[in-house]
Design a protein around this motif. Structure first.
Motif, PDB file in Angstrom:
ATOM      1  N   TRP A  35      53.127  -4.196 -30.401  1.00 47.88           N
ATOM      2  CA  TRP A  35      53.262  -4.602 -31.829  1.00 47.88           C
ATOM      3  C   TRP A  35      54.775  -4.449 -32.368  1.00 47.88           C
ATOM      4  CZ3 TRP A  35      50.022  -7.334 -34.081  1.00 47.88           C
ATOM      5  CH2 TRP A  35      48.656  -7.194 -33.791  1.00 47.88           C
ATOM      6  N   LYS A  36      55.580  -3.845 -31.535  1.00 44.91           N
ATOM      7  CA  LYS A  36      57.071  -3.880 -31.383  1.00 44.91           C
ATOM      8  C   LYS A  36      57.828  -4.801 -30.996  1.00 44.91           C
ATOM      9  CE  LYS A  36      57.573   0.629 -32.486  1.00 44.91           C
ATOM     10  NZ  LYS A  36      58.088   1.109 -33.566  1.00 44.91           N
ATOM     11  N   TYR A  37      57.110  -6.034 -30.065  1.00 46.37           N
ATOM     12  CA  TYR A  37      57.728  -7.356 -29.751  1.00 46.37           C
ATOM     13  C   TYR A  37      58.225  -8.209 -31.081  1.00 46.37           C
ATOM     14  CZ  TYR A  37      55.438  -6.950 -25.257  1.00 46.37           C
ATOM     15  OH  TYR A  37      55.275  -6.369 -23.661  1.00 46.37           O
ATOM     16  N   GLU A  38      59.202  -8.879 -30.900  1.00 42.39           N
ATOM     17  CA  GLU A  38      59.813  -9.410 -31.865  1.00 42.39           C
ATOM     18  C   GLU A  38      59.648 -10.820 -31.762  1.00 42.39           C
ATOM     19  OE1 GLU A  38      64.056  -8.723 -32.544  1.00 42.39           O
ATOM     20  OE2 GLU A  38      63.898  -6.755 -31.783  1.00 42.39           O
ATOM     21  N   GLU A  39      59.539 -11.752 -32.805  1.00 50.92           N
ATOM     22  CA  GLU A  39      58.891 -12.829 -32.823  1.00 50.92           C
ATOM     23  C   GLU A  39      60.020 -13.824 -32.181  1.00 50.92           C
ATOM     24  OE1 GLU A  39      57.454 -16.132 -36.102  1.00 50.92           O
ATOM     25  OE2 GLU A  39      58.301 -14.321 -36.899  1.00 50.92           O
ATOM     26  N   ASP A  40      59.477 -14.831 -31.506  1.00 56.32           N
ATOM     27  CA  ASP A  40      60.502 -15.746 -30.770  1.00 56.32           C
ATOM     28  C   ASP A  40      61.571 -15.213 -29.996  1.00 56.32           C
ATOM     29  OD1 ASP A  40      59.253 -17.882 -32.011  1.00 56.32           O
ATOM     30  OD2 ASP A  40      60.760 -17.802 -33.911  1.00 56.32           O
ATOM     31  N   VAL A  41      61.111 -14.021 -29.397  1.00 60.96           N
ATOM     32  CA  VAL A  41      61.825 -13.280 -28.270  1.00 60.96           C
ATOM     33  C   VAL A  41      61.037 -13.420 -26.899  1.00 60.96           C
ATOM     34  CG1 VAL A  41      63.004 -11.063 -27.498  1.00 60.96           C
ATOM     35  CG2 VAL A  41      62.961 -11.707 -29.786  1.00 60.96           C
ATOM     36  N   TYR A  42      61.711 -13.731 -25.735  1.00 64.90           N
ATOM     37  CA  TYR A  42      61.080 -13.878 -24.754  1.00 64.90           C
ATOM     38  C   TYR A  42      61.169 -12.609 -23.767  1.00 64.90           C
ATOM     39  CZ  TYR A  42      60.427 -19.115 -25.729  1.00 64.90           C
ATOM     40  OH  TYR A  42      60.210 -19.998 -26.195  1.00 64.90           O
ATOM     41  N   TYR A  43      59.930 -12.177 -23.379  1.00 63.98           N
ATOM     42  CA  TYR A  43      59.902 -10.754 -22.528  1.00 63.98           C
ATOM     43  C   TYR A  43      59.518 -11.262 -21.226  1.00 63.98           C
ATOM     44  CZ  TYR A  43      60.394  -8.962 -26.951  1.00 63.98           C
ATOM     45  OH  TYR A  43      60.860  -8.494 -28.548  1.00 63.98           O
ATOM     46  N   LEU A  44      59.981 -10.473 -20.115  1.00 67.13           N
ATOM     47  CA  LEU A  44      59.616 -10.746 -18.992  1.00 67.13           C
ATOM     48  C   LEU A  44      58.269 -10.296 -18.593  1.00 67.13           C
ATOM     49  CD1 LEU A  44      60.581 -11.582 -15.750  1.00 67.13           C
ATOM     50  CD2 LEU A  44      61.433  -9.190 -15.798  1.00 67.13           C
ATOM     51  N   MET A  45      57.413 -11.013 -18.080  1.00 65.27           N
ATOM     52  CA  MET A  45      55.880 -10.710 -17.794  1.00 65.27           C
ATOM     53  C   MET A  45      55.775 -10.318 -16.324  1.00 65.27           C
ATOM     54  SD  MET A  45      52.791 -12.818 -18.989  1.00 65.27           S
ATOM     55  CE  MET A  45      53.075 -14.433 -17.943  1.00 65.27           C
ATOM     56  N   GLN A  46      56.264 -11.184 -15.458  1.00 63.46           N
ATOM     57  CA  GLN A  46      56.202 -10.892 -14.057  1.00 63.46           C
ATOM     58  C   GLN A  46      57.403 -11.849 -13.004  1.00 63.46           C
ATOM     59  OE1 GLN A  46      52.765 -13.170 -12.802  1.00 63.46           O
ATOM     60  NE2 GLN A  46      52.873 -12.391 -10.687  1.00 63.46           N
ATOM     61  N   ILE A  47      57.526 -11.199 -12.018  1.00 60.56           N
ATOM     62  CA  ILE A  47      58.652 -11.974 -11.046  1.00 60.56           C
ATOM     63  C   ILE A  47      57.435 -11.973  -9.891  1.00 60.56           C
ATOM     64  CG2 ILE A  47      60.281 -11.833  -9.739  1.00 60.56           C
ATOM     65  CD1 ILE A  47      61.594  -9.928 -11.770  1.00 60.56           C
ATOM     66  N   ASP A  48      57.218 -13.211  -9.449  1.00 65.15           N
ATOM     67  CA  ASP A  48      56.278 -13.380  -8.225  1.00 65.15           C
ATOM     68  C   ASP A  48      56.834 -13.295  -6.967  1.00 65.15           C
ATOM     69  OD1 ASP A  48      57.657 -15.792  -7.680  1.00 65.15           O
ATOM     70  OD2 ASP A  48      55.952 -17.011  -8.301  1.00 65.15           O
ATOM     71  N   LYS A  49      56.150 -13.440  -5.820  1.00 65.74           N
ATOM     72  CA  LYS A  49      56.688 -13.127  -4.398  1.00 65.74           C
ATOM     73  C   LYS A  49      57.687 -14.064  -4.108  1.00 65.74           C
ATOM     74  CE  LYS A  49      52.821 -15.644  -2.258  1.00 65.74           C
ATOM     75  NZ  LYS A  49      51.898 -15.626  -1.208  1.00 65.74           N
ATOM     76  N   PHE A  50      58.144 -15.151  -4.863  1.00 67.25           N
ATOM     77  CA  PHE A  50      59.067 -16.179  -4.389  1.00 67.25           C
ATOM     78  C   PHE A  50      60.320 -16.074  -5.359  1.00 67.25           C
ATOM     79  CE2 PHE A  50      55.057 -18.244  -3.360  1.00 67.25           C
ATOM     80  CZ  PHE A  50      55.148 -18.382  -1.985  1.00 67.25           C
ATOM     81  N   GLY A  51      60.200 -14.843  -6.282  1.00 66.58           N
ATOM     82  CA  GLY A  51      61.330 -14.741  -7.092  1.00 66.58           C
ATOM     83  C   GLY A  51      61.380 -15.478  -8.626  1.00 66.58           C
ATOM     84  N   ARG A  52      60.314 -16.077  -8.514  1.00 65.23           N
ATOM     85  CA  ARG A  52      60.280 -16.791 -10.112  1.00 65.23           C
ATOM     86  C   ARG A  52      59.745 -15.937 -11.100  1.00 65.23           C
ATOM     87  NH1 ARG A  52      55.844 -21.422  -8.029  1.00 65.23           N
ATOM     88  NH2 ARG A  52      54.933 -19.502  -7.554  1.00 65.23           N
ATOM     89  N   ARG A  53      60.249 -16.041 -12.184  1.00 67.38           N
ATOM     90  CA  ARG A  53      60.252 -15.185 -13.255  1.00 67.38           C
ATOM     91  C   ARG A  53      59.496 -15.894 -14.421  1.00 67.38           C
ATOM     92  NH1 ARG A  53      64.587 -11.280 -14.160  1.00 67.38           N
ATOM     93  NH2 ARG A  53      65.628 -10.979 -12.304  1.00 67.38           N
ATOM     94  N   PHE A  54      58.448 -15.188 -14.745  1.00 68.30           N
ATOM     95  CA  PHE A  54      57.415 -15.463 -15.861  1.00 68.30           C
ATOM     96  C   PHE A  54      57.647 -14.799 -17.144  1.00 68.30           C
ATOM     97  CE2 PHE A  54      55.546 -16.755 -12.030  1.00 68.30           C
ATOM     98  CZ  PHE A  54      55.232 -18.090 -12.020  1.00 68.30           C
ATOM     99  N   TYR A  55      57.894 -15.415 -18.332  1.00 67.96           N
ATOM    100  CA  TYR A  55      58.058 -14.784 -19.534  1.00 67.96           C
ATOM    101  C   TYR A  55      57.169 -15.332 -20.669  1.00 67.96           C
ATOM    102  CZ  TYR A  55      62.950 -14.512 -17.663  1.00 67.96           C
ATOM    103  OH  TYR A  55      63.771 -14.015 -17.099  1.00 67.96           O
ATOM    104  N   HIS A  56      56.809 -14.165 -21.505  1.00 70.59           N
ATOM    105  CA  HIS A  56      55.953 -14.651 -22.690  1.00 70.59           C
ATOM    106  C   HIS A  56      56.804 -14.341 -23.898  1.00 70.59           C
ATOM    107  CE1 HIS A  56      55.086 -10.362 -23.931  1.00 70.59           C
ATOM    108  NE2 HIS A  56      55.131 -10.175 -22.627  1.00 70.59           N
ATOM    109  N   ARG A  57      56.338 -15.155 -24.826  1.00 72.37           N
ATOM    110  CA  ARG A  57      57.062 -15.111 -26.344  1.00 72.37           C
ATOM    111  C   ARG A  57      56.330 -14.260 -27.365  1.00 72.37           C
ATOM    112  NH1 ARG A  57      58.086 -20.597 -29.324  1.00 72.37           N
ATOM    113  NH2 ARG A  57      56.990 -19.908 -31.095  1.00 72.37           N
ATOM    114  N   GLY A  58      57.509 -13.340 -27.829  1.00 71.38           N
ATOM    115  CA  GLY A  58      56.788 -12.428 -28.724  1.00 71.38           C
ATOM    116  C   GLY A  58      55.973 -13.133 -29.914  1.00 71.38           C
TER     117      GLY A  58
END
Length: 64
Positions: A35-58
């Motif tokens: 609940w401390k996530y801010e609106e419209d801020v992207y947070y790192l969710m995962q880095i896969d085994k190939f180094g790709r980064r996945f984010y989710h938005r607050g």
């Protein structure tokens, strides 16, 4: 923030630099509520085994 207070954050940064196949655990380990996530801020969710980064938005908070 004082240099002494930033040491734990810096240590996490060192441990995770250039890691692949990684899921961030900082918020869980330090018991920071989603609940401390801010609106419209992207947070790192995962880095896969190939180094790709996945984010989710607050998610939007309730407006008054």
């Amino acid at each position: 923030m004082t240099p002494e207070a930033s040491i734990p954050l810096h240590n996490i940064y060192i441990e995770t630099w250039m890691r692949f196949d990684y899921n961030p655990q900082g918020r869980r380990n330090h018991k920071i509520s989603v609940w401390k996530y801010e609106e419209d801020v992207y947070y790192l969710m995962q880095i896969d085994k190939f180094g790709r980064r996945f984010y989710h938005r607050g998610f939007p908070t309730a407006r008054m």
